[in-house]
Design a protein around this motif. Sequence first.
Motif: not given
Lengths: 421, 480
Positions: A288, A291-292, A295-296, A299, A310, A314, A395, A398-399, A402
């Motif tokens: 876990h 895994i980011y 994708p990060l 994105r 980020l 994590i 969170v 990241l919000y 985006i």
Amino acid sequence: MSTRAIPQPVPYKALIFSLAALVRLLLFQVPGLTRVLADQVELSTPLTGYKRVIEGVFLYKSAVPPFEGGACHHAPLLIALFHVLDALPIQCTQIVYITMDLVAAHMMMGIADRKTTMYTSKLKLDIEKGESTGLWIIGALYLFNPMTILSCVSLSTGIFSNTSVIAAIYHALSASASNSMFWLAIASYLSFYPAMLIFPINSILSSGRSLTHYLNVFPKAMGIFGLYLLTLLGISYVFTGSWKFMGSTYGVIIFLKDLTPNIGLFWYFFIEMFDQYRSFFLSVFQIHAFIYAIPLTIRLSQHPLLACTLLCGIMAIFKSYPSAGDACLYLGLLPVHGELRKYTRYDFLVANIFLYSAALAPIFWHLWIYAGSGNANFFYAITLVYNVGQIILLVDLLYSAIRRDFDVANPQTRHWEINHR
Amino acid sequence: MEPSEGVHHMNTDHVSPAGHYGIFPRNVGQTLHHHKVQELHLTFTQGSWSYEHWGYPYQQSAGGGVEMWAWLDGGDDIDSRWISLTNTYAGLFCASLNFIDNTITVQPEFSFKPEGDARAYRTFNASASEPQVRYGALPHESVCTENLTPWKKLLPCKDKAGIASLLNAHKLYDTAFHSMSVHVRQICGDDHCHVRQLELKQTISSVFDPLTATGSPDWSLSAMYGAKINMACPIAEESTVVVDMSHQTLCGISGFEISPKPHSEGIVNVYDLRQDAEDLDIRMTWNDYRRDEHALPEGHGQQNGGLTTVIKNHHSQLYPVTFFDTIPWYLKLYLHTLHIETITNNGQTIRREDIVKTIHYQPAVDRSRPTVLEMQLDLPPNSVTQISINFDKVFLKYTEHRPDANRGFDVGGAVLCTLDPKPVRIYTSPLLISLPTPDFSMPYNVITMTCTVIALFFGSYFNLLTRVFSVRGNAKSKTD
């Protein structure tokens, strides 16, 4: 990537740096403070504690293999470094730690500076035109973060891995792939988890151009990284004379053999875990944490520096032995992304959670371990609160990123109702 | 003997030529042969020997709980043979010896030397490899009747005749100190070692304190054991009861009477059971009683997560000793905090290098082996040596705690060994160390709460990473 022709002197830099060094020097003079802080579980983990490095050095000097027992989990080259420092007066060790912090702050300012340059070519919101965070603020926020100061004074060795991570990002922004990979290899060698930063750092190196460009850059960087890492492990092998250190450094990180409490999520979970499910949850938790990374990177392909920040966050939450020093790293990088400030929704809440847990963690620890009037759940509860706070922060970040990207791409939609699909 | 406390030692030797089980217990002989054991020492102890009040023990006892050590033929399978041996003796003595596993077993370097005749073993096992020692102790183990019964069964007359008829479990375990042991070693039957013999020595020591029990310093065998010795075991070659009067003689203490009259009198009074026709009940009565102290203190205390041992040398000459301490892995020792300080009677501090000859240190490995600290020390005359070392308490998984977790963990004491003039081992008292405990009722709560926090993050990030913002419909109406 364009390198700047003439570096401008940063205002207040000398003042801030000398003040930061002075504060640390003064704190080092307080008798017994280092010893007390080095025993604080919030600052020192079994992997970064100063007491254990000294034990490792002592065992090495006494011709007892330091990595055969369960006392020392530090990377062998750290033992080698402290073997040298141990022969010198303690002031030398303190100066090395202070220098590490100052170098990290210097490179953070460099990162902020290069980021500004990098973002000049990018689209901006109207209201952002002309505004910028002063470089000295970034340095000061890192250097005068109480957690950074206390981590430094506790002589926690996490500072070496933090500085290496910052150096890796700094060199990546300077388009120096080899240097960047060198520092990333050191960081991964010291604390294993930073290895996942290779994805966003390569994104920085390929400066957000096409995927094919990224895929061209990546194997080469990976090769350099692997080469450096193997060299470091090879030197460690020569230094210790066996591969046993792998088990007592990375083995302990991965398999969580030492359940000493820290501010992370692992320790109590695996103290309380049923034996049949231990290996299952251990693999889930460790996977876990990783895994980011991809994708990060995908994105945030246009904001690889934010992806790095980020991922550092994590790591500070989901690594097996986190300490307050790990949080310093990504909190130090936060002000670099000043443009997100307008979009964050929970900054007041997060700030309060940080203050709340910073005040209560030592108190609950004392209640459990010394006073006996509380139990393990007290400290566990406060680590949960702290991690929820960090999660809300990440969170929210990241919000914001985006959401801001959307606004930059659609300047006409200001004040429109936006569908979150 | 300290008048107020009766220190009682019983000692039985049976010797058999190897392989002949006339009076030698077959179960001991065969298990030792099967596991290729050269010698074996097993001691059960309840309470700790007070060196301050009782002086040195006449028979070797051990620290609290059970201690077992053996010299085994050093083949490749030595560890499996040792485990099998502990399991066998667990069955034989109804004790939890099977808990002596790899996490507890150690290999001392300097202490616990073989006590038998090495020739005996070598001559008859020419192909055997160099023997190795294995040591394990269970300080938590409590000793009781079920251990005594199998011990008594090893005796040729069981408890039907001889001194063993005194061994009444009710009385025996109602004492200040109790220690029971079995020592098996190989000795030579003649000077050239043509005959090999197996010697089994069984000892029992117990300390009665008549002053606390009855309020009077008077004692008798019948009052202490609830029995008298009626006769010697018929097949015994020798059967004697000895009352050691050396303390009274040397210190000139008088004012007491001993009855009946011993067969030989002097510093020690000897009663020969084989000559006695009637039941023997030795009694000592005091007319004038005065208590005195003599000191030989030993200490082993816990202090701020540290172990401290104080060794006093009252001799007027340099005394070489071996210090041996094995500490379970859940106390994480820091060798760099090892501090050794010696002060002589005239206040002179002696450098550590002059005292410590060698240090053997084997750091613990979590969940697999304990720490071993062994040192050869030269204790200067009339001096006090303090050995201290700090540790961290390790946090255990909730399944690794004992059912009575808040009672704490028993940690065996240190052992001081001297070889000169004869092998003597001094045990410091065992410790009780409490480790931080988790909340044992929490597993489900912790699993759910931690997983919720992780799911909160995963869910939010998964959502954000896959989210696309768009303008709702053609909703320009919201503008301003």
